[in-house]
Design a protein around this motif. Structure first.
Motif, mmCIF file in Angstrom:
data_model
loop_
_atom_site.group_PDB
_atom_site.id
_atom_site.type_symbol
_atom_site.label_atom_id
_atom_site.label_comp_id
_atom_site.label_asym_id
_atom_site.label_seq_id
_atom_site.Cartn_x
_atom_site.Cartn_y
_atom_site.Cartn_z
ATOM 1 N N TYR A 26 71.529 13.275 26.250
ATOM 2 C CA TYR A 26 70.479 12.768 25.352
ATOM 3 C C TYR A 26 70.276 11.264 25.546
ATOM 4 C CZ TYR A 26 69.648 17.055 22.742
ATOM 5 O OH TYR A 26 69.263 18.324 22.382
ATOM 6 N N ASN B 214 67.194 8.386 24.304
ATOM 7 C CA ASN B 214 67.353 8.645 22.878
ATOM 8 C C ASN B 214 68.477 7.773 22.337
ATOM 9 O OD1 ASN B 214 65.560 11.089 22.449
ATOM 10 N ND2 ASN B 214 66.861 11.847 24.096
ATOM 11 N N VAL C 134 71.608 7.646 20.445
ATOM 12 C CA VAL C 134 72.602 8.671 20.121
ATOM 13 C C VAL C 134 73.748 8.049 19.323
ATOM 14 C CG1 VAL C 134 74.239 10.345 21.076
ATOM 15 C CG2 VAL C 134 72.030 9.981 22.199
ATOM 16 N N ILE D 81 71.155 22.487 25.275
ATOM 17 C CA ILE D 81 69.947 21.666 25.104
ATOM 18 C C ILE D 81 68.694 22.529 25.184
ATOM 19 C CG2 ILE D 81 68.559 19.822 26.139
ATOM 20 C CD1 ILE D 81 71.229 18.481 26.944
#
Length: 206
Positions: free
Chosen positions: A10, A15, A17, A181
């Motif tokens: 991720y 992103n 995280v 995912i």
């Protein structure tokens, strides 16, 4: 394990995280922020979740991946896997209500679908309970625009795997994380994989 690999995947897609763990994070990675906490300690966890919201922002996706077992300690295993996860859900639920929605993913296990003698009893019981918990909260949370999923992976090549498990059933970690995912990005409530383990479990139920 699964949590570290998911975090990396991720973070690699830019992103932000957040990783919460009782153990120190093994490495410094761009886009990953680490908070140390014991999820079985409600007060400790609440402070950390408050800090996450304050420092990082609203929680849009929460992947609850607590999983482990303590040899000869049924109670401690259930406390971590089940009650620790419940503590997370309770806190995140109210945070997501404030931000008008979110997505909670619970990582269960194929071992929670049926009793397996080769696995730690506490692990199997706690993962089974998580599957039922996800079913219980799904409809209630949906009324608050919070999506719930339960993902039940089969045997993954991590340090939790029993040496008694036939290697035919063991999935490489990277492949398993990609499947997780993919499942998170799908519209399915419950995801079970790989197919050979899922079918094996179903056959054992007859």
């Amino acid at each position: 394990g699964i949590g570290l690999e998911l975090s990396k995947k991720y973070a690699a897609k830019n992103n932000k995280v957040v990783v919460i763990d009782i153990k120190d994070f093994p490495e410094k990675i761009e886009n990953i922020v680490f908070f140390k906490a014991d999820i079985t300690n409600k007060e400790n966890l609440e402070k950390v979740v408050d800090n996450v919201e304050k420092d990082i922002g609203h929680i849009k996706l929460a992947i609850l991946n607590a999983g482990g077992y303590f040899i000869n300690d049924f109670e401690k295993t259930v406390k971590l896997n089940l009650f620790g996860t419940c503590n997370c859900i309770n806190l995140i639920f109210y945070k997501m209500i404030k931000s008008k929605g979110g997505h909670i993913v619970i990582i269960g296990s194929a071992s929670g679908l049926i009793g397996l003698s080769d696995f730690h009893d506490g692990y199997v019981v706690s993962k089974s309970a998580l599957i039922r918990l996800a079913e219980c909260i799904k409809l209630k949370f949906e009324t608050k625009n919070i999506r719930v999923q339960i993902i039940n992976p089969g045997f993954i090549n991590t340090n939790l795997i029993s040496k008694k498990i036939n290697t035919y059933f063991i999935l490489p970690l990277d492949i398993a994380v990609n499947k997780i995912i993919k499942g998170i990005n799908s519209n399915k409530f419950e995801i079970c994989f790989p197919l050979n383990v899922y079918l094996w479990v179903k056959l054992l139920q007859f």
